[in-house]
Design a protein around this motif. Structure first.
Motif, PDB file in Angstrom:
ATOM      1  N   LEU A 196       0.833  -1.207   0.000  1.00 17.83           N
ATOM      2  CA  LEU A 196       0.000   0.000   0.000  1.00 17.83           C
ATOM      3  C   LEU A 196       0.869   1.258   0.000  1.00 17.83           C
ATOM      4  CD1 LEU A 196      -2.839  -0.995   2.508  1.00 17.83           C
ATOM      5  CD2 LEU A 196      -3.062  -0.648   0.046  1.00 17.83           C
ATOM      6  N   GLY A 197       1.989   1.221   0.739  1.00 19.73           N
ATOM      7  CA  GLY A 197       2.917   2.346   0.713  1.00 19.73           C
ATOM      8  C   GLY A 197       3.514   2.558  -0.663  1.00 19.73           C
ATOM      9  N   LEU A 198       3.895   1.463  -1.313  1.00 21.26           N
ATOM     10  CA  LEU A 198       4.447   1.551  -2.678  1.00 21.26           C
ATOM     11  C   LEU A 198       3.393   2.053  -3.653  1.00 21.26           C
ATOM     12  CD1 LEU A 198       6.431  -1.815  -2.708  1.00 21.26           C
ATOM     13  CD2 LEU A 198       7.412   0.485  -2.622  1.00 21.26           C
ATOM     14  N   LEU A 199       2.142   1.633  -3.446  1.00 19.20           N
ATOM     15  CA  LEU A 199       1.056   2.092  -4.311  1.00 19.20           C
ATOM     16  C   LEU A 199       0.859   3.602  -4.179  1.00 19.20           C
ATOM     17  CD1 LEU A 199      -1.408   1.564  -6.142  1.00 19.20           C
ATOM     18  CD2 LEU A 199      -2.730   1.071  -4.083  1.00 19.20           C
ATOM     19  N   ALA A 203       1.446   6.166  -7.237  1.00 22.11           N
ATOM     20  CA  ALA A 203       0.379   7.048  -7.709  1.00 22.11           C
ATOM     21  C   ALA A 203       0.833   8.505  -7.696  1.00 22.11           C
ATOM     22  CB  ALA A 203      -0.859   6.875  -6.835  1.00 22.11           C
ATOM     23  N   ALA A 204       1.636   8.876  -6.698  1.00 30.32           N
ATOM     24  CA  ALA A 204       2.090  10.264  -6.579  1.00 30.32           C
ATOM     25  C   ALA A 204       3.013  10.650  -7.729  1.00 30.32           C
ATOM     26  CB  ALA A 204       2.804  10.466  -5.236  1.00 30.32           C
ATOM     27  N   ILE A 205       3.850   9.726  -8.175  1.00 28.40           N
ATOM     28  CA  ILE A 205       4.795  10.050  -9.262  1.00 28.40           C
ATOM     29  C   ILE A 205       4.300   9.504 -10.604  1.00 28.40           C
ATOM     30  CG2 ILE A 205       6.750  10.127  -7.695  1.00 28.40           C
ATOM     31  CD1 ILE A 205       7.590   7.373  -8.662  1.00 28.40           C
ATOM     32  N   MET A 206       3.031   9.023 -10.610  1.00 30.67           N
ATOM     33  CA  MET A 206       2.392   8.518 -11.839  1.00 30.67           C
ATOM     34  C   MET A 206       3.206   7.411 -12.508  1.00 30.67           C
ATOM     35  SD  MET A 206       0.797  12.053 -13.391  1.00 30.67           S
ATOM     36  CE  MET A 206       2.149  13.127 -12.928  1.00 30.67           C
ATOM     37  N   TYR A 207       3.599   6.457 -11.683  1.00 27.46           N
ATOM     38  CA  TYR A 207       4.352   5.285 -12.130  1.00 27.46           C
ATOM     39  C   TYR A 207       3.327   4.180 -12.410  1.00 27.46           C
ATOM     40  CZ  TYR A 207       7.485   1.200 -11.534  1.00 27.46           C
ATOM     41  OH  TYR A 207       8.162   0.012 -11.684  1.00 27.46           O
ATOM     42  N   ASP A 208       2.823   4.146 -13.637  1.00 29.38           N
ATOM     43  CA  ASP A 208       1.680   3.298 -13.971  1.00 29.38           C
ATOM     44  C   ASP A 208       1.965   1.811 -13.801  1.00 29.38           C
ATOM     45  OD1 ASP A 208       0.141   5.521 -14.592  1.00 29.38           O
ATOM     46  OD2 ASP A 208       0.826   5.565 -16.669  1.00 29.38           O
ATOM     47  N   GLU A 209       3.148   1.371 -14.188  1.00 26.33           N
ATOM     48  CA  GLU A 209       3.481  -0.039 -14.046  1.00 26.33           C
ATOM     49  C   GLU A 209       3.508  -0.434 -12.561  1.00 26.33           C
ATOM     50  OE1 GLU A 209       7.000  -3.252 -15.252  1.00 26.33           O
ATOM     51  OE2 GLU A 209       7.155  -1.147 -15.843  1.00 26.33           O
ATOM     52  N   GLY A 210       4.024   0.452 -11.722  1.00 25.28           N
ATOM     53  CA  GLY A 210       4.033   0.183 -10.287  1.00 25.28           C
ATOM     54  C   GLY A 210       2.628   0.132  -9.715  1.00 25.28           C
ATOM     55  N   ILE A 211       1.781   1.052 -10.159  1.00 24.83           N
ATOM     56  CA  ILE A 211       0.382   1.055  -9.701  1.00 24.83           C
ATOM     57  C   ILE A 211      -0.292  -0.260 -10.068  1.00 24.83           C
ATOM     58  CG2 ILE A 211      -1.877   2.135 -10.031  1.00 24.83           C
ATOM     59  CD1 ILE A 211      -0.409   4.791 -10.488  1.00 24.83           C
ATOM     60  N   SER A 213       1.034  -3.194 -10.782  1.00 25.24           N
ATOM     61  CA  SER A 213       1.603  -4.350 -10.078  1.00 25.24           C
ATOM     62  C   SER A 213       1.118  -4.398  -8.631  1.00 25.24           C
ATOM     63  CB  SER A 213       3.130  -4.292 -10.123  1.00 25.24           C
ATOM     64  OG  SER A 213       3.602  -4.389 -11.447  1.00 25.24           O
ATOM     65  N   CYS A 214       1.034  -3.239  -7.991  1.00 21.02           N
ATOM     66  CA  CYS A 214       0.519  -3.193  -6.610  1.00 21.02           C
ATOM     67  C   CYS A 214      -0.931  -3.664  -6.558  1.00 21.02           C
ATOM     68  CB  CYS A 214       0.633  -1.780  -6.049  1.00 21.02           C
ATOM     69  SG  CYS A 214       2.326  -1.239  -5.704  1.00 21.02           S
ATOM     70  N   LEU A 215      -1.734  -3.192  -7.496  1.00 15.48           N
ATOM     71  CA  LEU A 215      -3.150  -3.582  -7.515  1.00 15.48           C
ATOM     72  C   LEU A 215      -3.315  -5.062  -7.823  1.00 15.48           C
ATOM     73  CD1 LEU A 215      -4.698  -0.480  -9.323  1.00 15.48           C
ATOM     74  CD2 LEU A 215      -4.848  -1.050  -6.891  1.00 15.48           C
ATOM     75  N   GLU A 216      -2.512  -5.587  -8.742  1.00 13.57           N
ATOM     76  CA  GLU A 216      -2.556  -7.018  -9.043  1.00 13.57           C
ATOM     77  C   GLU A 216      -2.219  -7.845  -7.810  1.00 13.57           C
ATOM     78  OE1 GLU A 216      -3.533  -8.782 -11.434  1.00 13.57           O
ATOM     79  OE2 GLU A 216      -3.617  -7.533 -13.230  1.00 13.57           O
ATOM     80  N   TYR A 217      -1.230  -7.386  -7.062  1.00 13.52           N
ATOM     81  CA  TYR A 217      -0.835  -8.092  -5.839  1.00 13.52           C
ATOM     82  C   TYR A 217      -1.966  -8.059  -4.805  1.00 13.52           C
ATOM     83  CZ  TYR A 217       1.892  -9.412  -1.740  1.00 13.52           C
ATOM     84  OH  TYR A 217       2.347 -10.042  -0.618  1.00 13.52           O
ATOM     85  N   LEU A 218      -2.554  -6.871  -4.598  1.00 14.06           N
ATOM     86  CA  LEU A 218      -3.640  -6.741  -3.620  1.00 14.06           C
ATOM     87  C   LEU A 218      -4.857  -7.567  -4.020  1.00 14.06           C
ATOM     88  CD1 LEU A 218      -3.436  -2.889  -2.939  1.00 14.06           C
ATOM     89  CD2 LEU A 218      -2.702  -4.735  -1.417  1.00 14.06           C
ATOM     90  N   LYS A 219      -5.057  -7.697  -5.323  1.00 17.10           N
ATOM     91  CA  LYS A 219      -6.202  -8.486  -5.802  1.00 17.10           C
ATOM     92  C   LYS A 219      -5.990  -9.975  -5.564  1.00 17.10           C
ATOM     93  CE  LYS A 219      -6.950  -9.111 -10.222  1.00 17.10           C
ATOM     94  NZ  LYS A 219      -7.328  -8.962 -11.643  1.00 17.10           N
ATOM     95  N   ALA A 220      -4.726 -10.411  -5.529  1.00 16.30           N
ATOM     96  CA  ALA A 220      -4.433 -11.842  -5.479  1.00 16.30           C
ATOM     97  C   ALA A 220      -4.246 -12.394  -4.071  1.00 16.30           C
ATOM     98  CB  ALA A 220      -3.170 -12.128  -6.304  1.00 16.30           C
ATOM     99  N   GLN A 234      -7.109   3.308   1.686  1.00 13.39           N
ATOM    100  CA  GLN A 234      -6.092   3.800   0.757  1.00 13.39           C
ATOM    101  C   GLN A 234      -6.655   3.980  -0.652  1.00 13.39           C
ATOM    102  OE1 GLN A 234      -3.291   5.512   0.617  1.00 13.39           O
ATOM    103  NE2 GLN A 234      -1.824   3.932   1.211  1.00 13.39           N
ATOM    104  N   LEU A 235      -7.424   3.008  -1.121  1.00 13.28           N
ATOM    105  CA  LEU A 235      -7.971   3.101  -2.482  1.00 13.28           C
ATOM    106  C   LEU A 235      -9.002   4.225  -2.589  1.00 13.28           C
ATOM    107  CD1 LEU A 235      -8.308  -0.640  -3.558  1.00 13.28           C
ATOM    108  CD2 LEU A 235      -6.505   0.987  -4.101  1.00 13.28           C
TER     109      LEU A 235
END
Length: 519
Positions: A196-199, A203-211, A213-220, A234-235
């Motif tokens: 969640l911290g990485l997400l 999001a703050a630096i608009m790192y789309d691939e990181g966003i 990957s974080c969401l995929e992890y949280l979903k799984a 957080q979401l």
């Protein structure tokens, strides 16, 4: 004056003993060894160039840090908090140093790129700084924030500083992630709070691939109850307009189709419990559903889904029909038939089901109509009187349950309904009370039932109280402990009927005498 000085002396002495004032006559200051992790004058790169050395302890035992006897309690507590803060800072610095040691951009041969052309500095709110020499091509390709900031002056080295960061370690790790090819493998085993911290930083630096990957992890991955609250918060805070974010929240939010079928689901669950074949599983699920419904009601949410009144009363009528059918069969059954015990168990089971539904109705403040429904069961009351007490006493628990709810102000019904309830079922409750009290399984709270009956009787008009309590008086003299002891209600009725009445007559006569007194 001497007494005042003595009193002050005792107060000061007490404060010295409690540690709030130091006693200068007990001064002792052992030497201590202090090891600094980072020098304030050193550059950030030097501060993070090697692992922090462990604190050096001198050979003497006096080198260990220990509080001086001259310290006050407040000073000792402040020192303890200061040491805890230093320890936390040291752990953060160690983690950041480890991240930088293994960072791809520290490898001069990584990806065939030359040394970094962007000096990125991340500054914490407490002033802790981390400086990294990273590559403009990587930052611009991965982050829309950096792409916008670095789009000018190609071929020129840049210095970028991000200030007032909540968590420097997470910012550093996010930059490291931009150099990773397999983020899924990198995330495996991570704590949800960490992701969640990485997400948040991604999001703050608009790192789309990181966003993503974080969401995929949280979903799984599974979440604990505490983590679930953090994910939702957080979401909602980030408000990511991303299909993946919506998919993550599907775990905790209902789609419109589910909301529309909520009552159907409740009906299925409640019916399943009422018809369960395994008694132990049935009891466990009853307890679980009751607890969940109570928790839901206490949450105070206006958007919660709830079981409807119509569903609960539909189940009540079903249970009543089953009880009438079972009692009808029991009254016409030959005592020698082997299946009599099975039928009696079915009666107890249906009565227990009814008690459970009534409990839910009372908890949800929907039970007023059931009092009248139960009071109108004249046929059931007649059949009840023809069944041996040992088989039927569970049915009288329903009456006791209603009296307790009325007596504790959880049910508000007209006096006609209250009187009808007692007229139909109070005699049966008297008859079954001994068995209810002695039952080895689910014995009742005798005092609670007696209080409920007493309070229900005392809500009636005085003349109706008199008829019920005089009847109880005769029965109690013959049955003793097998009859509810409601003598407190009897005492209240007595005072209402005689003592207060006499007092009112005396007051009236006194008023007449005063009026007739000549002026």
């Amino acid at each position: 004056m001497a007494a005042e000085n003595a009193l002050k002396s005792r107060e000061v002495s007490a404060m010295i003993k409690q540690g709030f004032i130091s006693d200068q006559t007990l001064s002792f200051s052992p030497s201590r060894s202090i090891s600094k992790l980072y020098s304030p004058t050193s550059s950030p790169s030097k501060a993070l160039s090697s692992p922090p050395p462990p604190p050096q302890l001198a050979g003497s035992t006096q080198s260990l840090t220990r509080p001086s006897q001259s310290q006050t309690l407040y000073e000792m507590m402040s020192d303890e908090q200061h040491r805890d803060s230093k320890l936390a800072d040291r752990k953060v610095h160690e983690k950041v140093h480890k991240l930088l040691q293994n960072a791809p951009f520290r490898n001069p041969n990584w990806g065939g790129l030359v040394s970094g052309d962007v000096r990125l500095t991340v500054v914490a709110k407490d002033g802790f700084r981390v400086t990294m020499d990273v590559h403009k091509s990587v930052l611009a390709a991965k982050s829309r924030f950096f792409a916008d900031k670095l789009r000018k002056d190609r071929g020129v080295s840049h210095c970028v500083e991000i200030s007032d960061c909540d968590d420097v370690e997470v910012y550093v790790e996010t930059v490291v992630l931009m150099y990773c090819e397999d983020l899924k493998r990198r995330f495996m085993g991570e704590e949800v709070s960490r992701v969640l911290g990485l997400l948040k930083v991604s999001a703050a630096i608009m790192y789309d691939e990181g966003i993503g990957s974080c969401l995929e992890y949280l979903k799984a991955v599974p979440w604990s109850e505490e983590e679930e609250g953090k994910v939702i918060s957080q979401l909602n805070e980030l408000q990511l307009h991303d299909d993946l974010a919506s998919e993550v929240l599907l775990r905790v939010s209902s789609e419109p189709s589910t909301s529309a079928r909520a009552d159907e689901i409740f009906m299925r669950l409640l019916t399943g419990v009422l018809q369960a074949k395994d008694d132990r599983a049935r009891r466990e699920m009853k307890t679980l559903i009751s607890r969940l419904l109570r928790e839901d009601a206490s949450s105070g949410s206006n958007n919660r889904l709830d079981v409807s009144k119509e569903t609960l009363y539909h189940l009540c009528h079903r249970c009543l029909s089953s009880l009438v059918l079972c009692l009808s069969e029991a009254t016409g059954m030959d005592d020698s038939r082997r299946d009599r015990g099975v039928l009696m168990a079915e009666i107890a089971r249906e009565a227990d089901n009814m008690q459970w539904i009534v409990d839910i109705l009372v908890d949800k403040k929907m039970g007023d109509e059931f009092v009248k429904l139960w009071a109108d069961q004249k046929e059931l009351a007649v059949l009840h009187s023809k069944i041996p007490t040992m088989y039927r006493h569970e049915i009288s628990r329903i009456t006791a349950q209603l009296c307790i709810a009325i007596g504790s102000r959880q049910l508000l019904v007209p006096k006609e309904t209250r009187f009808s309830l007692l007229s139909t079922w109070l005699e049966a409750l008297y008859e079954d009370f001994g068995w209810m009290r002695r039952a080895s399984f689910r014995s009742i709270d005798k005092k609670l039932v007696e209080e409920g009956i007493s309070q229900t009787i005392l809500t009636l008009p005085l003349q109706q109280q008199q008829g019920i309590l005089l009847n109880w008086f005769d029965r109690f003299l013959n049955k003793g402990d097998d009859c509810p002891n409601i003598q407190k209600a009897f005492e209240v009725w007595w005072r209402r009927a005689f003592i207060k009445h006499v007092s009112e007559q005396e007051n009236t006569q006194l008023q007449i005498t005063v009026c007739d007194y000549p002026s």
